[in-house]
Write an enzyme that holds these catalytic residues in place. Structure first.
Site, PDB file in Angstrom:
ATOM      1  N   LYS A   1       7.312 -27.683 -29.123  1.00 33.77           N
ATOM      2  CA  LYS A   1       6.431 -26.705 -28.479  1.00 33.77           C
ATOM      3  C   LYS A   1       5.595 -25.941 -29.501  1.00 33.77           C
ATOM      4  O   LYS A   1       4.446 -25.557 -29.217  1.00 33.77           O
ATOM      5  CB  LYS A   1       7.252 -25.740 -27.624  1.00 33.77           C
ATOM      6  CG  LYS A   1       7.907 -26.406 -26.412  1.00 33.77           C
ATOM      7  CD  LYS A   1       6.878 -26.992 -25.457  1.00 33.77           C
ATOM      8  CE  LYS A   1       7.490 -27.496 -24.178  1.00 33.77           C
ATOM      9  NZ  LYS A   1       6.502 -27.996 -23.195  1.00 33.77           N
TER      10      LYS A   1
ATOM     11  N   SER B   1       7.160 -39.727 -13.929  1.00 36.54           N
ATOM     12  CA  SER B   1       7.762 -40.811 -14.693  1.00 36.54           C
ATOM     13  C   SER B   1       8.740 -41.602 -13.842  1.00 36.54           C
ATOM     14  O   SER B   1       8.685 -42.823 -13.789  1.00 36.54           O
ATOM     15  CB  SER B   1       8.473 -40.265 -15.937  1.00 36.54           C
ATOM     16  OG  SER B   1       9.081 -41.314 -16.671  1.00 36.54           O
TER      17      SER B   1
ATOM     18  N   ALA C   1      10.490 -27.047 -31.992  1.00 34.07           N
ATOM     19  CA  ALA C   1       9.565 -27.735 -32.894  1.00 34.07           C
ATOM     20  C   ALA C   1       8.462 -28.435 -32.113  1.00 34.07           C
ATOM     21  O   ALA C   1       7.280 -28.394 -32.490  1.00 34.07           O
ATOM     22  CB  ALA C   1      10.324 -28.740 -33.765  1.00 34.07           C
TER      23      ALA C   1
ATOM     24  N   TYR D   1      13.269 -28.879 -29.254  1.00 36.36           N
ATOM     25  CA  TYR D   1      12.350 -28.345 -28.256  1.00 36.36           C
ATOM     26  C   TYR D   1      11.395 -27.315 -28.875  1.00 36.36           C
ATOM     27  O   TYR D   1      10.186 -27.359 -28.643  1.00 36.36           O
ATOM     28  CB  TYR D   1      13.160 -27.713 -27.125  1.00 36.36           C
ATOM     29  CG  TYR D   1      12.337 -27.216 -25.955  1.00 36.36           C
ATOM     30  CD1 TYR D   1      11.801 -28.105 -25.032  1.00 36.36           C
ATOM     31  CD2 TYR D   1      12.128 -25.851 -25.761  1.00 36.36           C
ATOM     32  CE1 TYR D   1      11.063 -27.652 -23.940  1.00 36.36           C
ATOM     33  CE2 TYR D   1      11.397 -25.391 -24.677  1.00 36.36           C
ATOM     34  CZ  TYR D   1      10.865 -26.294 -23.775  1.00 36.36           C
ATOM     35  OH  TYR D   1      10.131 -25.836 -22.699  1.00 36.36           O
TER      36      TYR D   1
ATOM     37  N   ASP E   1       4.831 -43.187 -18.004  1.00 31.65           N
ATOM     38  CA  ASP E   1       5.646 -42.551 -19.040  1.00 31.65           C
ATOM     39  C   ASP E   1       4.705 -42.219 -20.181  1.00 31.65           C
ATOM     40  O   ASP E   1       4.290 -43.104 -20.938  1.00 31.65           O
ATOM     41  CB  ASP E   1       6.750 -43.504 -19.489  1.00 31.65           C
ATOM     42  CG  ASP E   1       7.673 -42.880 -20.525  1.00 31.65           C
ATOM     43  OD1 ASP E   1       7.307 -41.850 -21.128  1.00 31.65           O
ATOM     44  OD2 ASP E   1       8.766 -43.433 -20.751  1.00 31.65           O
TER      45      ASP E   1
ATOM     46  N   ARG F   1       7.672 -32.072  -9.853  1.00 27.20           N
ATOM     47  CA  ARG F   1       8.624 -30.990  -9.602  1.00 27.20           C
ATOM     48  C   ARG F   1       8.365 -29.837 -10.564  1.00 27.20           C
ATOM     49  O   ARG F   1       7.566 -29.934 -11.488  1.00 27.20           O
ATOM     50  CB  ARG F   1      10.056 -31.487  -9.768  1.00 27.20           C
ATOM     51  CG  ARG F   1      10.365 -32.002 -11.161  1.00 27.20           C
ATOM     52  CD  ARG F   1      11.781 -32.538 -11.255  1.00 27.20           C
ATOM     53  NE  ARG F   1      12.096 -32.979 -12.613  1.00 27.20           N
ATOM     54  CZ  ARG F   1      13.303 -33.380 -13.006  1.00 27.20           C
ATOM     55  NH1 ARG F   1      14.291 -33.400 -12.124  1.00 27.20           N
ATOM     56  NH2 ARG F   1      13.515 -33.755 -14.234  1.00 27.20           N
TER      57      ARG F   1
END
Length: 251
Positions: free
Chosen positions: A160, A38, A158, A156, A64, A16
């Site tokens: 990225k 996943s 950190a 998030y 996963d 998606r």
């Protein structure tokens, strides 16, 4: 025109959103695609069916990527099926947004494990066949949050930002083997992941975006396709913002 005929790509988190758009775009240019998911088996199978309906070839593989063995199985399945691996797009990612003072340890851990460790797990395995064949394209999906940070996204941001450092280090490691490593940093893109953002936050984000509109997943996919192609053969270690100019306003 970009041409990925006879290439094989693995796209993580591609059932998606941005990952789905990337899988469809690469397939439309001739690449065989391993669609990773996943939990969304039906959604992943729909992507495979759409690719097949348009004359392409793809398989869906559950894994996963937080787990090193599952990431290894993902890459091995693609190699066993198609005999090579040319393109890896590390797209799978999640958010658990909240202010740091309210953030639970689990919120930190699952974001770091999915976004950053998942990228490590898949790349560590995928680089080996690329090194052997002396050809590869590794494209990591980061974010403007990883470049400039974002309130309520310490975990998030950190993760990225870590992907950006990972990208630059790996570009230096693999350059002599004709393997390029780049990152794409989307701004605000309309996906399932951003569907629940409060309107006031969306308005604020758009105020920071010179183009005054959200991005589309297909616009991210177009840049990924370029980086996966021969046209980007001398591009490595770069972070390409696809954000309507947002980073120019934030830095």
């Amino acid at each position: 025109m970009l041409d990925l005929t006879d290439r094989v790509a693995v796209v993580t988190g591609s059932s998606r959103g941005i990952g789905r758009a990337i899988a469809l775009k690469l397939a439309s240019l001739g690449s065989k695609v391993v669609v990773n998911y996943s939990g969304s088996e039906d959604a992943a199978n729909e992507v495979v069916q759409q690719i097949a309906a348009e004359g392409g070839e793809a398989i869906a593989v559950q894994a996963d990527i937080r787990d090193a063995e599952q990431a290894k199985r993902l890459i091995k399945t693609g190699l066993d099926k198609y005999g090579q691996l040319d393109i890896l797009v590390n797209n799978a990612g999640i958010t658990r947004d909240t202010l740091l003072m309210r953030m639970k340890e689990d919120d930190w851990d699952i974001v770091m494990e999915t976004n950053l460790k998942g990228t490590f797990n898949c790349t560590k395995v995928a680089q080996r066949p690329m090194i052997r064949q002396r050809y590869g394209r590794i494209i990591n999906i980061t974010s403007v949050s990883g470049v400039a940070g974002q309130v309520g996204q310490a975990n998030y941001s950190a993760s990225k930002a870590g992907i950006i450092g990972f990208t630059k280090a790996l570009a230096r490691e693999l350059g002599a083997r004709n393997v390029t490593v780049n990152a794409v940093a989307p701004g605000y893109v309309v996906t399932d992941q951003t569907a629940d953002l409060p309107q006031e936050l969306i308005d604020y984000i758009l105020e920071l975006t010179p183009m005054r509109r959200p991005g589309e997943a297909e616009e991210i996919a177009n840049v990924v396709a370029f980086l996966a192609s021969e046209e980007a053969s001398y591009v490595s270690g770069q972070v390409l913002g696809v954000d309507g100019g947002m980073m120019s306003m934030m830095l």
